[in-house]
Design a protein around this motif. Structure first.
Motif, PDB file in Angstrom:
ATOM      1  N   ASP A 123     -40.938  -7.156 -29.490  1.00  0.00           N
ATOM      2  CA  ASP A 123     -42.361  -6.895 -29.728  1.00  0.00           C
ATOM      3  C   ASP A 123     -42.572  -5.414 -30.060  1.00  0.00           C
ATOM      4  O   ASP A 123     -42.244  -4.532 -29.266  1.00  0.00           O
ATOM      5  CB  ASP A 123     -43.165  -7.270 -28.478  1.00  0.00           C
ATOM      6  N   GLY A 124     -43.116  -5.161 -31.252  1.00  0.00           N
ATOM      7  CA  GLY A 124     -43.504  -3.802 -31.602  1.00  0.00           C
ATOM      8  C   GLY A 124     -42.352  -2.854 -31.830  1.00  0.00           C
ATOM      9  O   GLY A 124     -42.514  -1.645 -31.667  1.00  0.00           O
ATOM     10  N   VAL A 125     -41.181  -3.354 -32.216  1.00  0.00           N
ATOM     11  CA  VAL A 125     -40.065  -2.466 -32.486  1.00  0.00           C
ATOM     12  C   VAL A 125     -40.087  -2.030 -33.951  1.00  0.00           C
ATOM     13  O   VAL A 125     -40.772  -2.613 -34.791  1.00  0.00           O
ATOM     14  CB  VAL A 125     -38.707  -3.124 -32.161  1.00  0.00           C
ATOM     15  N   HIS A 126     -39.313  -0.980 -34.235  1.00  0.00           N
ATOM     16  CA  HIS A 126     -39.146  -0.493 -35.606  1.00  0.00           C
ATOM     17  C   HIS A 126     -37.650  -0.445 -35.889  1.00  0.00           C
ATOM     18  O   HIS A 126     -36.908   0.209 -35.153  1.00  0.00           O
ATOM     19  CB  HIS A 126     -39.761   0.908 -35.743  1.00  0.00           C
ATOM     20  N   VAL A 127     -37.210  -1.162 -36.907  1.00  0.00           N
ATOM     21  CA  VAL A 127     -35.799  -1.166 -37.287  1.00  0.00           C
ATOM     22  C   VAL A 127     -35.717  -0.716 -38.742  1.00  0.00           C
ATOM     23  O   VAL A 127     -36.393  -1.297 -39.603  1.00  0.00           O
ATOM     24  CB  VAL A 127     -35.162  -2.559 -37.112  1.00  0.00           C
ATOM     25  N   ILE A 161     -39.940  -3.524 -40.231  1.00  0.00           N
ATOM     26  CA  ILE A 161     -38.559  -3.468 -40.699  1.00  0.00           C
ATOM     27  C   ILE A 161     -38.559  -2.975 -42.143  1.00  0.00           C
ATOM     28  O   ILE A 161     -39.233  -3.550 -43.005  1.00  0.00           O
ATOM     29  CB  ILE A 161     -37.878  -4.840 -40.614  1.00  0.00           C
ATOM     30  N   THR A 162     -37.803  -1.911 -42.409  1.00  0.00           N
ATOM     31  CA  THR A 162     -37.654  -1.381 -43.768  1.00  0.00           C
ATOM     32  C   THR A 162     -36.217  -0.916 -43.962  1.00  0.00           C
ATOM     33  O   THR A 162     -35.456  -0.769 -43.004  1.00  0.00           O
ATOM     34  CB  THR A 162     -38.595  -0.190 -44.015  1.00  0.00           C
ATOM     35  N   VAL A 184     -41.471 -15.882 -35.896  1.00  0.00           N
ATOM     36  CA  VAL A 184     -41.534 -14.600 -36.600  1.00  0.00           C
ATOM     37  C   VAL A 184     -43.008 -14.364 -36.909  1.00  0.00           C
ATOM     38  O   VAL A 184     -43.572 -14.990 -37.811  1.00  0.00           O
ATOM     39  CB  VAL A 184     -40.681 -14.636 -37.884  1.00  0.00           C
ATOM     40  N   LEU A 185     -43.659 -13.473 -36.158  1.00  0.00           N
ATOM     41  CA  LEU A 185     -45.124 -13.405 -36.137  1.00  0.00           C
ATOM     42  C   LEU A 185     -45.637 -11.986 -36.400  1.00  0.00           C
ATOM     43  O   LEU A 185     -45.248 -11.030 -35.716  1.00  0.00           O
ATOM     44  CB  LEU A 185     -45.651 -13.861 -34.773  1.00  0.00           C
ATOM     45  N   ASN A 186     -46.500 -11.855 -37.379  1.00  0.00           N
ATOM     46  CA  ASN A 186     -47.322 -10.649 -37.548  1.00  0.00           C
ATOM     47  C   ASN A 186     -46.496  -9.378 -37.715  1.00  0.00           C
ATOM     48  O   ASN A 186     -46.842  -8.329 -37.178  1.00  0.00           O
ATOM     49  CB  ASN A 186     -48.288 -10.489 -36.367  1.00  0.00           C
ATOM     50  N   ASN A 187     -45.413  -9.472 -38.480  1.00  0.00           N
ATOM     51  CA  ASN A 187     -44.565  -8.316 -38.723  1.00  0.00           C
ATOM     52  C   ASN A 187     -44.835  -7.722 -40.099  1.00  0.00           C
ATOM     53  O   ASN A 187     -45.277  -8.410 -41.016  1.00  0.00           O
ATOM     54  CB  ASN A 187     -43.093  -8.721 -38.633  1.00  0.00           C
ATOM     55  N   ASP A 188     -44.528  -6.428 -40.259  1.00  0.00           N
ATOM     56  CA  ASP A 188     -44.514  -5.759 -41.557  1.00  0.00           C
ATOM     57  C   ASP A 188     -43.072  -5.619 -41.988  1.00  0.00           C
ATOM     58  O   ASP A 188     -42.285  -4.915 -41.326  1.00  0.00           O
ATOM     59  CB  ASP A 188     -45.173  -4.387 -41.458  1.00  0.00           C
ATOM     60  N   ILE A 189     -42.705  -6.274 -43.090  1.00  0.00           N
ATOM     61  CA  ILE A 189     -41.317  -6.292 -43.552  1.00  0.00           C
ATOM     62  C   ILE A 189     -41.264  -5.787 -44.981  1.00  0.00           C
ATOM     63  O   ILE A 189     -41.955  -6.302 -45.860  1.00  0.00           O
ATOM     64  CB  ILE A 189     -40.721  -7.699 -43.431  1.00  0.00           C
ATOM     65  N   GLY A 190     -40.440  -4.758 -45.223  1.00  0.00           N
ATOM     66  CA  GLY A 190     -40.339  -4.100 -46.507  1.00  0.00           C
ATOM     67  C   GLY A 190     -41.257  -2.884 -46.534  1.00  0.00           C
ATOM     68  O   GLY A 190     -42.068  -2.683 -45.620  1.00  0.00           O
ATOM     69  N   PRO A 191     -41.029  -2.026 -47.532  1.00  0.00           N
ATOM     70  CA  PRO A 191     -40.172  -2.196 -48.706  1.00  0.00           C
ATOM     71  C   PRO A 191     -38.709  -1.867 -48.406  1.00  0.00           C
ATOM     72  O   PRO A 191     -38.355  -1.519 -47.283  1.00  0.00           O
ATOM     73  CB  PRO A 191     -40.771  -1.191 -49.695  1.00  0.00           C
ATOM     74  N   ASN A 192     -37.903  -1.995 -49.450  1.00  0.00           N
ATOM     75  CA  ASN A 192     -36.474  -1.651 -49.419  1.00  0.00           C
ATOM     76  C   ASN A 192     -35.682  -2.511 -48.449  1.00  0.00           C
ATOM     77  O   ASN A 192     -34.687  -2.056 -47.890  1.00  0.00           O
ATOM     78  CB  ASN A 192     -36.283  -0.160 -49.108  1.00  0.00           C
ATOM     79  N   HIS A 194     -36.366 -11.392 -46.596  1.00  0.00           N
ATOM     80  CA  HIS A 194     -37.127 -10.851 -45.470  1.00  0.00           C
ATOM     81  C   HIS A 194     -36.967 -11.733 -44.232  1.00  0.00           C
ATOM     82  O   HIS A 194     -36.928 -11.224 -43.115  1.00  0.00           O
ATOM     83  CB  HIS A 194     -38.593 -10.707 -45.854  1.00  0.00           C
ATOM     84  N   VAL A 195     -36.899 -13.038 -44.422  1.00  0.00           N
ATOM     85  CA  VAL A 195     -36.515 -13.967 -43.355  1.00  0.00           C
ATOM     86  C   VAL A 195     -35.526 -14.952 -43.966  1.00  0.00           C
ATOM     87  O   VAL A 195     -35.880 -15.685 -44.894  1.00  0.00           O
ATOM     88  CB  VAL A 195     -37.713 -14.716 -42.750  1.00  0.00           C
ATOM     89  N   ASP A 196     -34.307 -14.959 -43.460  1.00  0.00           N
ATOM     90  CA  ASP A 196     -33.292 -15.895 -43.944  1.00  0.00           C
ATOM     91  C   ASP A 196     -33.094 -16.964 -42.879  1.00  0.00           C
ATOM     92  O   ASP A 196     -32.581 -16.686 -41.794  1.00  0.00           O
ATOM     93  CB  ASP A 196     -31.983 -15.158 -44.221  1.00  0.00           C
ATOM     94  N   VAL A 197     -33.538 -18.173 -43.189  1.00  0.00           N
ATOM     95  CA  VAL A 197     -33.468 -19.312 -42.269  1.00  0.00           C
ATOM     96  C   VAL A 197     -32.205 -20.091 -42.600  1.00  0.00           C
ATOM     97  O   VAL A 197     -32.129 -20.746 -43.647  1.00  0.00           O
ATOM     98  CB  VAL A 197     -34.712 -20.203 -42.405  1.00  0.00           C
TER      99      VAL A 197
END
Length: 489
Positions: free
Chosen positions: A285-289, A313-314, A353-361, A366-369
């Motif tokens: 929850d609320g991490v930055h990677v 995640i960027t 996978v809920l309410n995340n900001d994914i990208g750019p770069n 962004h999600v590989d199922v």
């Protein structure tokens, strides 16, 4: 029950006929039959809360004796709070007044059944003056909180909110050095909270300690607490398991470590970001990677029932773009020999996978199922496809090779540079998988490059369990259109 109502109606008709000569006063006192009708209530609850907003839903229950054909929920938000996105509903707004009507799939509520819709709010004001179909919502919905109890924010809410600030309930271990963090991870017990001070932590961070359903273990810290693994080093085993003399290079590795909370901190400049192996019920929850050589977050080796939410995640795939997934659920069939610990399959099922900001770069999906997984939810995320590489088929926001995923309420965009084929795709890499997935209320901007918002690779291989693309999805700037299959109303 229908037979009983019919008998009552016939008795009433007979009574009215008998009283016909007694005047209008007598007729007015005669009993009348009540028609079956729906009786809806709407109950508000918050699913997550952070410093500048929250996620919430209303559960609409039918207490009547007939099915509903639709519903309308309305409420007001205090000044300084606003709905930023919503799902499983159609939203309109006038000032601080919000109106939600049912989506195509959830207006029909049978007696005793329930449906729901959800939304996110910037600001901490909760709904007031709630009505459902024009009547008070009832139940536990808050209706008496005065608007003045929530001050207006002085700055715009951040794109990704920080995690909740609820104080830990159990013993707290404060750490400020890499050595202290390594020791705390090795010695963690159910109920412990490991609290990171701001700063940079360089090293190999691994835990094999398990929490429990009633006593979870928490690792928490501010965004300025940054975990970095400069590895890998040593001789790797044939399959990734903790091994003396080998550093995996993972920023944070949970192995056989269920029931953890990971909140607030940053993982960067590592081979992989956060890796979960056989670690069920973990909440991130609320991490930055960011700035990882390969993927950012991997639920692997049957790490089922996990959640990643409110995170950013960027900049992934810096050395291997085709392996730069932001969120990776399960394992490819070729890796079942290492990670297929559930009947030969990696069953990292039911991950949300809920309410995340994914990208750019983010250079791959962004999600590989992955094939072999089932039953997850991908909801309320914001996908920025700029910088996607196209390497190793990484050319979409989401590739659904598993079964029964609900992909709902996401917003996706693409802008050059990058290689982009479609917004969402399915593939059937394992017999019986890549089927039964549902897309609803997603908004896609394909940047004039992507062909379809949702591309389904095969209908014949999913004839018994088809993928469904609902008409509530929208697309702009598509080369071809919304989807290559029939749209579900």
């Amino acid at each position: 029950m229908a037979r009983s109502r019919t008998g009552t109606a016939l008795a009433t008709v007979g009574l009215v006929v008998a009283l016909a000569g007694l005047g209008s006063t007598a007729l007015a006192s005669a009993p009348t039959a009540s028609a079956a009708a729906p009786d809806l209530t709407a109950v508000f609850s918050q699913s997550s809360v952070w410093n500048t907003g929250y996620g919430a839903r209303y559960v609409i229950t039918n207490r009547g004796d007939a099915a509903s054909t639709g519903w309308v929920v309305e409420f007001d938000l205090p000044p300084g709070s606003r709905v930023t996105n919503s799902w499983s509903s159609v939203r309109t707004q006038i000032g601080q007044h919000y109106r939600f009507t049912n989506a195509g799939h959830n207006g029909d509520i049978a007696p005793g059944a329930a449906e729901d819709f959800g939304f996110n709010v910037a600001g901490l004001g909760v709904p007031v003056n709630c009505t459902v179909d024009g009547k008070p919502c009832g139940g536990a919905a808050p209706t008496t909180v005065p608007p003045t109890t929530t001050p207006s924010p002085t700055t715009a809410p951040p794109t990704t909110p920080p995690p909740p600030t609820t104080p830990p309930a159990g013993p707290v271990v404060d750490v400020s050095t890499a050595a202290q963090l390594q020791a705390a991870l090795a010695a963690a017990q159910p109920g412990h909270t490991i609290r990171l001070a701001a700063g940079t932590y360089r090293g190999s961070f691994l835990t094999r300690r398990a929490g429990t359903a009633t006593s979870r273990i928490t690792l928490t810290g501010p965004r300025t607490a940054v975990l970095i693994n400069d590895g890998p080093t040593g001789t790797a085993p044939s399959c990734p398991v903790p091994t003396a003399g080998w550093d995996s290079g993972y920023g944070l590795w949970l192995f056989d470590a269920p029931y953890w909370n990971l909140t607030g901190f940053t993982v960067a400049e590592s081979k992989k970001g956060i890796v979960l192996d056989n670690s069920q019920h973990v909440t991130i929850d609320g991490v930055h990677v960011h700035h990882t050589d390969e993927e950012a977050v991997h639920f692997r080796r049957s790490s089922a029932d996990g959640i990643i939410r409110n995170s950013t995640i960027t900049d992934t795939g810096l050395t291997q773009p085709g392996y730069g997934e932001a969120v990776y659920l399960g394992s490819a069939q070729s890796n079942f020999g290492c990670h297929g610990n559930s009947g030969g399959v990696d069953r990292s099922d039911r991950v949300q996978v809920l309410n995340n900001d994914i990208g750019p770069n983010v250079t791959a999906e962004h999600v590989d199922v992955k094939e072999g997984t089932e039953g997850g939810v991908i909801r309320g995320n914001r996908f920025n496809g700029q910088g996607i590489s196209g390497a190793n088929s990484g050319d979409s926001w989401v590739d659904a090779k598993g079964n029964g995923y609900l992909i709902e309420g996401n917003t996706g965009t693409f802008r050059a540079p990058g290689t982009f084929a479609n917004g969402y795709e399915t593939h059937n890499l394992l017999d019986g998988y890549g089927c039964g997935n549902i897309w609803r209320h997603n908004t896609s901007d394909l940047g004039g490059v992507g062909r379809y918002a949702v591309y389904v690779s095969s209908t014949s291989r999913c004839a018994a369990n088809p993928n469904l693309v609902y008409a509530s999805n929208t697309v702009t700037n598509a080369v071809t259109g919304l989807t290559n299959i029939n749209v579900t109303p």
